[in-house]
Structures are given as C-alpha cells and as structure tokens.
Design a protein around this motif. Structure first.
Motif, PDB file in Angstrom:
ATOM      1  N   HIS A 160       0.767  -1.326  -0.138  1.00  0.00           N
ATOM      2  CA  HIS A 160      -0.176  -0.142  -0.003  1.00  0.00           C
ATOM      3  C   HIS A 160       0.911   1.077  -0.013  1.00  0.00           C
ATOM      4  CE1 HIS A 160      -3.507   2.628   0.976  1.00  0.00           C
ATOM      5  NE2 HIS A 160      -2.546   3.109   1.734  1.00  0.00           N
ATOM      6  N   TYR A 171       1.601   4.382  -2.446  1.00  0.00           N
ATOM      7  CA  TYR A 171       1.378   5.768  -2.423  1.00  0.00           C
ATOM      8  C   TYR A 171       2.734   6.560  -2.560  1.00  0.00           C
ATOM      9  CZ  TYR A 171       1.838   9.806   0.707  1.00  0.00           C
ATOM     10  OH  TYR A 171       2.245  10.975   1.105  1.00  0.00           O
ATOM     11  N   ARG A 205      -4.241  11.372   0.052  1.00  0.00           N
ATOM     12  CA  ARG A 205      -5.589  10.902   0.464  1.00  0.00           C
ATOM     13  C   ARG A 205      -5.437   9.445   1.163  1.00  0.00           C
ATOM     14  NH1 ARG A 205      -7.978   7.795  -2.937  1.00  0.00           N
ATOM     15  NH2 ARG A 205      -7.363   8.321  -5.222  1.00  0.00           N
ATOM     16  N   LEU A 206      -4.339   8.636   0.255  1.00  0.00           N
ATOM     17  CA  LEU A 206      -3.974   7.228   0.311  1.00  0.00           C
ATOM     18  C   LEU A 206      -3.633   6.901   1.719  1.00  0.00           C
ATOM     19  CD1 LEU A 206      -2.983   5.904  -2.978  1.00  0.00           C
ATOM     20  CD2 LEU A 206      -5.272   5.829  -2.143  1.00  0.00           C
ATOM     21  N   ASP A 263      -6.317   8.429   4.684  1.00  0.00           N
ATOM     22  CA  ASP A 263      -7.444   7.483   4.654  1.00  0.00           C
ATOM     23  C   ASP A 263      -6.988   6.011   5.446  1.00  0.00           C
ATOM     24  OD1 ASP A 263      -8.993   9.708   3.998  1.00  0.00           O
ATOM     25  OD2 ASP A 263      -9.706   8.624   2.104  1.00  0.00           O
ATOM     26  N   TYR A 264      -5.952   5.690   5.173  1.00  0.00           N
ATOM     27  CA  TYR A 264      -5.415   4.583   5.655  1.00  0.00           C
ATOM     28  C   TYR A 264      -5.259   4.550   7.124  1.00  0.00           C
ATOM     29  CZ  TYR A 264      -2.377   0.273   6.377  1.00  0.00           C
ATOM     30  OH  TYR A 264      -1.894  -0.717   7.035  1.00  0.00           O
ATOM     31  N   GLY A 277      -8.826   6.600   8.657  1.00  0.00           N
ATOM     32  CA  GLY A 277     -10.361   5.921   8.307  1.00  0.00           C
ATOM     33  C   GLY A 277     -10.878   6.578   7.112  1.00  0.00           C
ATOM     34  N   GLU A 278     -11.799   5.722   6.146  1.00  0.00           N
ATOM     35  CA  GLU A 278     -12.006   6.224   4.957  1.00  0.00           C
ATOM     36  C   GLU A 278     -12.845   7.349   4.951  1.00  0.00           C
ATOM     37  OE1 GLU A 278     -12.008   5.312   1.012  1.00  0.00           O
ATOM     38  OE2 GLU A 278     -11.330   4.194   2.317  1.00  0.00           O
ATOM     39  N   GLY A 279     -12.424   8.341   3.992  1.00  0.00           N
ATOM     40  CA  GLY A 279     -13.055   9.715   3.758  1.00  0.00           C
ATOM     41  C   GLY A 279     -12.441  10.713   4.637  1.00  0.00           C
ATOM     42  N   GLN A 328      -5.912   0.536  12.590  1.00  0.00           N
ATOM     43  CA  GLN A 328      -5.549  -0.331  11.692  1.00  0.00           C
ATOM     44  C   GLN A 328      -4.777  -1.573  12.656  1.00  0.00           C
ATOM     45  OE1 GLN A 328      -5.600  -1.046   8.624  1.00  0.00           O
ATOM     46  NE2 GLN A 328      -6.317   0.718   7.381  1.00  0.00           N
ATOM     47  N   ASN A 386      -8.506   6.380  17.225  1.00  0.00           N
ATOM     48  CA  ASN A 386      -7.549   6.007  16.136  1.00  0.00           C
ATOM     49  C   ASN A 386      -6.152   6.747  16.036  1.00  0.00           C
ATOM     50  OD1 ASN A 386      -8.100   8.352  14.694  1.00  0.00           O
ATOM     51  ND2 ASN A 386      -9.542   7.303  13.238  1.00  0.00           N
TER      52      ASN A 386
END
Length: 266
Positions: free
Chosen positions: A143, A147, A160-161, A164-165, A168-170, A223, A249
């Motif tokens: 991943h 990136y 954003r990769l 968001d990792y 959290g997504e978004g 994660q 998180n």
C-alpha cells in the motif's frame, strides 16, 4: 521560536512551554511541533514541554540528503542532541513517524539522557521485518510503496491514500481546505519519510540494548497493523508494554488529548 544549533551547523527549531522535568514530544509526518498543541495544555503545569520541528519541517533546516536510507537515524540524531542539551533525564514521547524518531533518538543519546519513552502508534515497519511478521508487513508495504511512488510523481491529492489508511475512509475529504492543501503540498516529502520506515538501519541487537521503560499506545479503532508493530516492539525491546486507548484511532492527539497527556504523565 528557540533554535538549537546541531553538530553539522544546521538549526533545529522547537516550541517550549511549562515548567518541571523536561518532556520532549516528537511529531509525525508530515507535521510540525504544533501537532501536540491540544496535548500540551494538559502537561505544561507538570513538565517543561519541548516540541521540536523535525528536520525539513516547520522552522528547522532540512537534512543534507533527502533520501529514505538513514533518514530516521539522522533525524533521531538531531533529536538526541536536543535531548542531551536539556540536562536530563528527559521523558520522550513520539506519535506515528515521530515514534520512530523518538526510538532513534533514545538509541543515539547517552543512556542516562532518557528516563522513559511513550510511543503513540509508531509506524516502525522495520520492527515487523526484524521479527519476520510478513503477514502484517506485506499488505502495508504494498500500500505505502504504491502511495510513495505516486506521491513522488506528483499525483494530485494522492496523499489521501496515506490519510485515509491511518484515519479512516473519507478522512481526507472531511478535512478543512487549508489542511488538505498543506498535506498535498507535503506529500512528496512525506513519501520519503514513509519509505524510510521500511529501510531503517537499526538491528535487533540495537533495540535490545535500549533499557529504558517503553509504553506503546494503540487506538482501539486503528488499523490492525499498529498492534502488530506494537507486539513486534515488545519482543524486541527489553522493557516494553502495550496499552490500548478506547475509542481512538491514529488521530488521538486531536481527539483524545487529555488521555494522551495522562498516558505520557503516568
């Protein structure tokens, strides 16, 4: 802003508040010492808080060579000089990439200069390599190399990769425009930091020689790889333990500043 002149003549900027025993707090990437701004008010009555800007960020000079190999060690050496300048013993905290640098600083500093280390979700992928945890390492490496390659090529908003990792997504889309702009402008530099986390030069023997107590904090909603890294560090460090932070998180410095401060002060 105070400046420390390093051994190579470069300058390391830092913010200082409060009084008491020295506490050095190392920010993640990309970022600056002010990343700890919500945490410091809960600590400045008990500690002399020192929040450096890592080399190449904020008011600090860049490293001579901006390459992944040796980057964490070089940044750690700069923070170690700051630690030793404070008269010690120093309590050392680090978040994310700053956790990696805090470890490196402790390895570089005099043994009596650091009395305790608190790491908040260190992204120390090197630890997974050292313990042979390929199941956790492989997907993360794929991943982040994707990136880093795209960030180095200048792909717009590819940061954003990374965001968001970890958050959290978004999460990137929800950030204010100035924050997204800063992160986007810093992506190529962050890619160097990211790659450096996989090519660290510290060995298992180096980490086994670190005798200070180390607490490794992970957020309950983070994660799974952060817990894998924490477990690897517990195996590699002689006096390390893990502790979870409920409801948090990777953004815990902003969402749970009082709890973060408590964990540092304990």
């Amino acid at each position: 802003m105070p400046m420390l002149e390093l051994a190579d003549g470069r300058k390391l900027a830092y913010r200082e508040e409060g009084s008491g025993p020295p506490l050095v707090m190392v920010h993640g990437s990309p970022g600056e010492g002010r990343s700890w701004a919500r945490v410091v008010p809960h600590l400045r009555e008990r500690f002399r808080t020192i929040c450096p800007d890592l080399p190449g960020y904020g008011g600090s000079d860049r490293l001579e060579v901006d390459e992944p190999a040796g980057r964490m060690a070089a940044m750690g050496a700069a923070v170690a000089q700051l630690v030793e300048s404070l008269g010690g013993p120093v309590r050392l905290a680090g978040h994310s990439f700053g956790g990696n640098i805090a470890l490196q600083a402790a390895l570089k500093a005099r043994p009596d200069a650091v009395e305790r280390i608190v790491l908040f979700e260190p992204v120390y992928f090197r630890a997974l390599q050292l313990v042979g945890d390929d199941a956790a390492l492989g997907p993360a490496a794929a991943h982040f190399e994707d990136y880093a390659r795209r960030a180095t090529a200048g792909e717009p908003e590819v940061v954003r990769l990374m965001i968001d990792y970890w958050f959290g997504e978004g999460a990137f889309a929800r950030m204010p425009d100035p924050v997204r702009g800063y992160l986007g402008a810093s992506a190529a530099r962050n890619a160097i930091d990211v790659r450096s986390t996989f090519v660290g030069t510290s060995t298992a023997a180096d980490l086994a020689a670190l005798r200070q107590p180390v607490t490794i904090i992970d957020g309950a909603t983070s994660q799974d790889v952060v817990r894998s890294i924490g477990r690897a560090l517990v195996k590699l460090l002689p006096d390390a333990r893990m502790e979870g932070l409920a409801g948090a998180n990777h953004g815990m410095l902003d969402t749970h500043p009082q709890a973060v401060a408590r964990l540092i002060a304990t």
